[in-house]
Design a protein around this motif. Sequence first.
Motif, PDB file in Angstrom:
ATOM      1  N   SER A 109      -4.212 -32.008  -3.503  1.00  9.30           N
ATOM      2  CA  SER A 109      -5.117 -31.198  -3.046  1.00  9.30           C
ATOM      3  C   SER A 109      -3.982 -30.711  -2.549  1.00  9.30           C
ATOM      4  O   SER A 109      -3.419 -31.616  -1.480  1.00  9.30           O
ATOM      5  CB  SER A 109      -6.093 -32.145  -2.332  1.00  9.30           C
ATOM      6  OG  SER A 109      -6.683 -31.574  -1.535  1.00  9.30           O
ATOM      7  N   GLU A 110      -4.725 -29.642  -1.557  1.00  7.37           N
ATOM      8  CA  GLU A 110      -3.785 -29.071  -0.384  1.00  7.37           C
ATOM      9  C   GLU A 110      -4.624 -28.761   0.619  1.00  7.37           C
ATOM     10  O   GLU A 110      -5.143 -27.544   0.119  1.00  7.37           O
ATOM     11  CB  GLU A 110      -2.821 -27.770  -0.760  1.00  7.37           C
ATOM     12  CG  GLU A 110      -1.849 -27.401   0.281  1.00  7.37           C
ATOM     13  CD  GLU A 110      -1.204 -25.897  -0.552  1.00  7.37           C
ATOM     14  OE1 GLU A 110      -0.213 -25.587   0.204  1.00  7.37           O
ATOM     15  OE2 GLU A 110      -2.052 -24.890  -0.700  1.00  7.37           O
ATOM     16  N   LYS A 111      -4.108 -29.269   1.913  1.00  7.74           N
ATOM     17  CA  LYS A 111      -5.577 -28.492   3.253  1.00  7.74           C
ATOM     18  C   LYS A 111      -4.213 -27.855   3.920  1.00  7.74           C
ATOM     19  O   LYS A 111      -3.039 -28.179   4.249  1.00  7.74           O
ATOM     20  CB  LYS A 111      -5.598 -29.672   4.133  1.00  7.74           C
ATOM     21  CG  LYS A 111      -6.538 -30.623   2.579  1.00  7.74           C
ATOM     22  CD  LYS A 111      -7.384 -31.919   4.066  1.00  7.74           C
ATOM     23  CE  LYS A 111      -8.097 -32.574   3.435  1.00  7.74           C
ATOM     24  NZ  LYS A 111      -8.567 -33.646   3.877  1.00  7.74           N
ATOM     25  N   ILE A 112      -4.823 -26.390   4.354  1.00  9.79           N
ATOM     26  CA  ILE A 112      -4.358 -25.651   5.080  1.00  9.79           C
ATOM     27  C   ILE A 112      -4.845 -24.925   6.385  1.00  9.79           C
ATOM     28  O   ILE A 112      -5.774 -25.009   6.178  1.00  9.79           O
ATOM     29  CB  ILE A 112      -3.625 -24.265   4.095  1.00  9.79           C
ATOM     30  CG1 ILE A 112      -2.673 -25.176   3.706  1.00  9.79           C
ATOM     31  CG2 ILE A 112      -2.913 -23.620   4.995  1.00  9.79           C
ATOM     32  CD1 ILE A 112      -2.219 -23.841   2.425  1.00  9.79           C
ATOM     33  N   GLN A 113      -4.270 -25.444   7.758  1.00  7.19           N
ATOM     34  CA  GLN A 113      -5.233 -24.623   8.927  1.00  7.19           C
ATOM     35  C   GLN A 113      -4.810 -23.585   8.901  1.00  7.19           C
ATOM     36  O   GLN A 113      -3.865 -23.235   9.316  1.00  7.19           O
ATOM     37  CB  GLN A 113      -5.293 -25.524  10.273  1.00  7.19           C
ATOM     38  CG  GLN A 113      -5.554 -25.044  11.456  1.00  7.19           C
ATOM     39  CD  GLN A 113      -5.862 -26.737  12.539  1.00  7.19           C
ATOM     40  OE1 GLN A 113      -4.550 -27.330  12.345  1.00  7.19           O
ATOM     41  NE2 GLN A 113      -6.975 -26.565  13.163  1.00  7.19           N
ATOM     42  N   SER A 114      -5.867 -22.610   9.041  1.00  7.94           N
ATOM     43  CA  SER A 114      -5.081 -21.171   9.456  1.00  7.94           C
ATOM     44  C   SER A 114      -5.237 -20.846  10.950  1.00  7.94           C
ATOM     45  O   SER A 114      -4.914 -21.464  11.629  1.00  7.94           O
ATOM     46  CB  SER A 114      -6.970 -20.150   9.567  1.00  7.94           C
ATOM     47  OG  SER A 114      -6.381 -19.180   9.845  1.00  7.94           O
ATOM     48  N   PRO A 134      -9.874 -22.732  10.864  1.00 11.70           N
ATOM     49  CA  PRO A 134     -10.507 -23.976   9.560  1.00 11.70           C
ATOM     50  C   PRO A 134      -9.764 -24.449   9.126  1.00 11.70           C
ATOM     51  O   PRO A 134      -8.146 -23.597   8.367  1.00 11.70           O
ATOM     52  CB  PRO A 134     -11.436 -22.513   9.346  1.00 11.70           C
ATOM     53  CG  PRO A 134     -11.158 -21.752   9.132  1.00 11.70           C
ATOM     54  CD  PRO A 134     -10.717 -21.071  10.767  1.00 11.70           C
ATOM     55  N   VAL A 135      -9.455 -25.201   8.306  1.00 11.46           N
ATOM     56  CA  VAL A 135      -9.114 -26.280   7.776  1.00 11.46           C
ATOM     57  C   VAL A 135      -9.116 -25.590   6.481  1.00 11.46           C
ATOM     58  O   VAL A 135     -10.578 -25.946   6.273  1.00 11.46           O
ATOM     59  CB  VAL A 135      -8.972 -27.701   7.382  1.00 11.46           C
ATOM     60  CG1 VAL A 135      -8.042 -27.996   6.573  1.00 11.46           C
ATOM     61  CG2 VAL A 135      -8.524 -27.995   8.959  1.00 11.46           C
ATOM     62  N   ILE A 136      -8.312 -25.445   5.150  1.00 10.23           N
ATOM     63  CA  ILE A 136      -8.915 -24.462   3.612  1.00 10.23           C
ATOM     64  C   ILE A 136      -8.730 -25.446   3.052  1.00 10.23           C
ATOM     65  O   ILE A 136      -6.885 -25.600   3.194  1.00 10.23           O
ATOM     66  CB  ILE A 136      -8.623 -22.700   3.618  1.00 10.23           C
ATOM     67  CG1 ILE A 136      -9.933 -21.924   4.987  1.00 10.23           C
ATOM     68  CG2 ILE A 136      -8.789 -23.081   2.093  1.00 10.23           C
ATOM     69  CD1 ILE A 136      -8.852 -21.067   5.012  1.00 10.23           C
ATOM     70  N   GLU A 137      -9.099 -26.124   2.684  1.00  5.32           N
ATOM     71  CA  GLU A 137      -8.747 -26.751   0.972  1.00  5.32           C
ATOM     72  C   GLU A 137      -8.243 -26.485   0.014  1.00  5.32           C
ATOM     73  O   GLU A 137      -9.261 -25.660  -1.064  1.00  5.32           O
ATOM     74  CB  GLU A 137      -9.744 -28.323   0.923  1.00  5.32           C
ATOM     75  CG  GLU A 137      -8.885 -29.536   0.248  1.00  5.32           C
ATOM     76  CD  GLU A 137      -9.277 -30.772   0.080  1.00  5.32           C
ATOM     77  OE1 GLU A 137      -9.504 -31.801  -0.497  1.00  5.32           O
ATOM     78  OE2 GLU A 137     -10.850 -30.901   0.936  1.00  5.32           O
TER      79      GLU A 137
END
Length: 210
Positions: A109-114, A134-137
């Motif tokens: 899982s990778e979480k990226i905050q826009s 938002p945080v996109i996973e």
Amino acid sequence: MLPVGHRPILEHIVEWLKANGTADIVISTGYLGRAIEDHFRDGTDFGVKIEYARARKPLGIAGQLRNAESKLGERFVCLYGDAILDFDLRRLLEFHAEKRSMLTMALMSEKIQSKYGVIELKQDGAIREWKEKPVIENDINIGCYVMQKRYLDYIPAGSTYGMKEAFEAAMKNREPLFGLKVEGTFRDIGDRAAYREADDYYSNLYGKGT
């Protein structure tokens, strides 16, 4: 051979494979591959057996894999050489066998905050929702696969070929392809910032002079 915590990246990979019960290793080499062979030799000093599949020209990831065909068993693990992994490889092998898969991909899982506010629209253009940064996973490919040897049939011999191209050809033919979300760490040494972070981590872990 880039040192991470005073050890080449490949040495971390070899040690992880050994810890997970994999002791027969084939390393694909190309330009300047002699440096790798001089360091690892036959693997005895590292408690494993190492062979080399030498390529005379750039072949791409899948092309390099096809070049190693004669040294591979009917089932094998394929890893990229620029990432350090730590998860339960045995579970991935078990899942592969349970599913009777031709290729099983390890995912994390990778979480990226826009950096921006994300606006969702209705079909008529009216605003449905405003999500502020938002945080996109996502589930990402970490460059670790369990494969059956027949997967190599999708890689043209002697050609420069990418792994995604071979994967899409196998998918088009409706081969059994699976992914398993694994728990652990994935350190991709793909840029200077990632390299510095990994080097600092392993230098602290092993000690400055190790």
